[in-house]
Structure formats: structure tokens, C-alpha cells
Write an enzyme that holds these catalytic residues in place. Sequence first.
Site: not given
Length: 358
Positions: A33, A57, A141, A165, A169
Site C-alpha cells: 500500500i 518491501g 486496520s 496483530y 495495531k
Amino acid sequence: MSAENKAVDLQAGGNKEPIPQGPVLVVGGAGYIGSHTVRQLDQAGVEVVVLDDLSTGHRESIADLDKRGAFEEVSLADRTAVDDVFARRKPVGVIHFAAKCYVGESVENPSKYYRENVTYTWNLLEAMRTAHCRDIVFSSSCATYGNPVEIPMTDNHPQDPISPYGRTKLHMEHMMDDYARAYDIRFAALRYFNAAGAALAGGLGEDHHPETHLIPLILQVAQGKREEILIFGDDYDTPDGTCIRDYIHVEDLGDAHLRALSFLQSGSERIACNLGTGHGYSVQEVIQAARDVTQHAIPARIVGRRAGDPPRLVSGGTIATEVLGWTARHSQLRDILRDAWAFHSKFPAGYASSTDKS
Ligand code: UDP
């Protein structure tokens, strides 16, 4: 949300809002993204610097910036190096994409997720404070919500994540919120639903190792790289028994980041909102649409449920539209699949098959 609901009029392709005056540091800008957002910022005339450790990446995805000397291969673990980037580049704002993002891995190895998602974000926020850089747009998220208590899920849905996870976040959101209250920090938390698709202009796309997401896996079957797509459960309480998700085009996500940054730069203090379409598709519907788009058979086999999958995740958020003037313009399922398929067809082995290795 306590921010002044100042509407931002940023019609894509003709941004009327003043763009950030000075460099924007895109952390994790070589990721999926991130790289799409970097390209959009660049095309909008925003000066961009990418900070990425290339752990997941791809240098190829930011080749233009790399050639121009606008890429810093630095890890957020290295506070001294991060401070140095802020001192040299003097960013006026940050967009923060860098995070580990596998739910299953986070269950098996939460230490990695708390270290890399939480403490590295703390490093980033501290570097921002030191450099007097105020604005941060953050990739959050819908995993911060956990199991839905209502469908569609509003921007104010209770946040009760069910995986490490999702919890990391949420910790990141909380950290930014606390910093915004105590220090001179302004932040946007953009809670994505299912990011998918690839650049409209081509050349960028989704290339994860390992790949776990539905759409790229389906397209790997169409490519002949996998024999079949496994459907994780067809006994959910949905019309065809398979899970329903809200797929959002990566280009629409990128657009929202630019709007959110402009929102903060124009003086607003914080915003937290969903980025989804409000429309869900079942796994079966996605597979069928992929068959139509790719003209490949795409064999599918039903297997057991994957742990932790809620039956439906669909956004009912309105804040992004009302406050940022954002709408999902490219997120019809067939458009998402068409663009993802174009990337997969052009780069059958992902960025490894990119010709631009310079
Ligand atoms: N899914 C599936 N087979 C796969 C990968 C995913 O059936 O090989 C399902 C998964 O159970 C979920 C949906 O597709 O219901 C979307 O999964 P994905 O991993 O792409 O995103 P998530 O919703 O987990 O963020």
C-alpha cells in the site's frame, strides 16, 4: 472523533486542497500500500522521501525515488538513523505503513509483532517529537475491531481485537492518541478493510512472501502457479456459506492517505475512520469474478475453516466521506481483479520478474 470536521475537497486527479509544503516521509513506502501511495503523492506534486528497511518491501516498487536519492534504507529499530533522516530531510509530515501484518504469524510469534509494530512506532513518534514534526497518518486496520458486534461496522465500532496483530495495531492507535493529547502531534488512523488490486497505470502490485491473501492466491491459480484455491469453510452463516469481506482498491486507499494528511496539515487534530466500500463479497463470489476476469477455470476446493475468521467484515463507516470527502472510486470487484491480474500477468514472479533492476 474530536477533530473539527473540516471537509477536505481533494478530488482525485484535480486536487484543490493545498498539498503539504515540504517533504512527506513515507515509512514503509516500499511495501504494497505504501508504494501505491508514494506514487500518488509523487504524481500530486508532493515531495516524498521513503524510509523502508526492505524487510518485506521491494526496492523496484520505488525505483524512481531511489534514482532521485529520495529513498532511505533505514530500520525503525535504529533510532539514531531515524533521527538522522528527520534532521536531514526535515519532513513536514509522516505516513506510517511499516508493520508486520500476518495474523497467524502474530499468534505464533507475538514478540516480533510487539517489537516491530509497537516499539518501532514508539521510536518513530519519539523521532517526530525530537524533530518537531507533527502530523502522522497511520495504517490501521479493521482487525482492531475484532469480531463484529454489528454489520456493517461503523467507525465507532467497539475495538476489541482478537489477534496479537490486531492488538498491536490498536496499541499503535492508542499511542498516537496519547501523544496527540500530551504533545504537539496530530494523527489520522485509517482502518482498512481488505486491501486489494494494483496500480491503475500498471507496474505496481501486491507481492508478499509468503502470500496468504485471497485475491493474489486466486490469481496464482489462474497463472498456473497453484493447482487450486482452497476455500476456508463453506458452513458460515452467509448466503453461500463462505466468508464475506469488503475489498478496497489500493488506489482508493492511497487517495485517502493524501486527503488525511491534508486534513491534518490544515490544522485538524485527529481523525479515525474506516476505509471500505460498504459492500461485501463472499469467497465464492470473488473466485467466480476472477474466473470471468481472467478467463481461466480456477479450480477451487472447500476445506475447513481458518481459525479466527469472522463470517462477515463489511465497513459501515461514513467519516472518511463526510470529513475527508473520500469515496471508493475504483473498488468494484471486477476492477480490483482486472488491475491485480494486469500486475500478475506483467510480473508473473512479482517484482522479482521486474525488468527495472537499477
Ligand atoms: N481465504 C480462503 N482461501 C485462501 C485465503 C483466504 O478461503 O487461500 C478466505 C479467508 O478465510 C477470508 C477471505 O478469504 O474469509 C479473505 O482472506 P484474506 O486472507 O485475503 O484477508 P483477511 O480477511 O483475512 O484479512
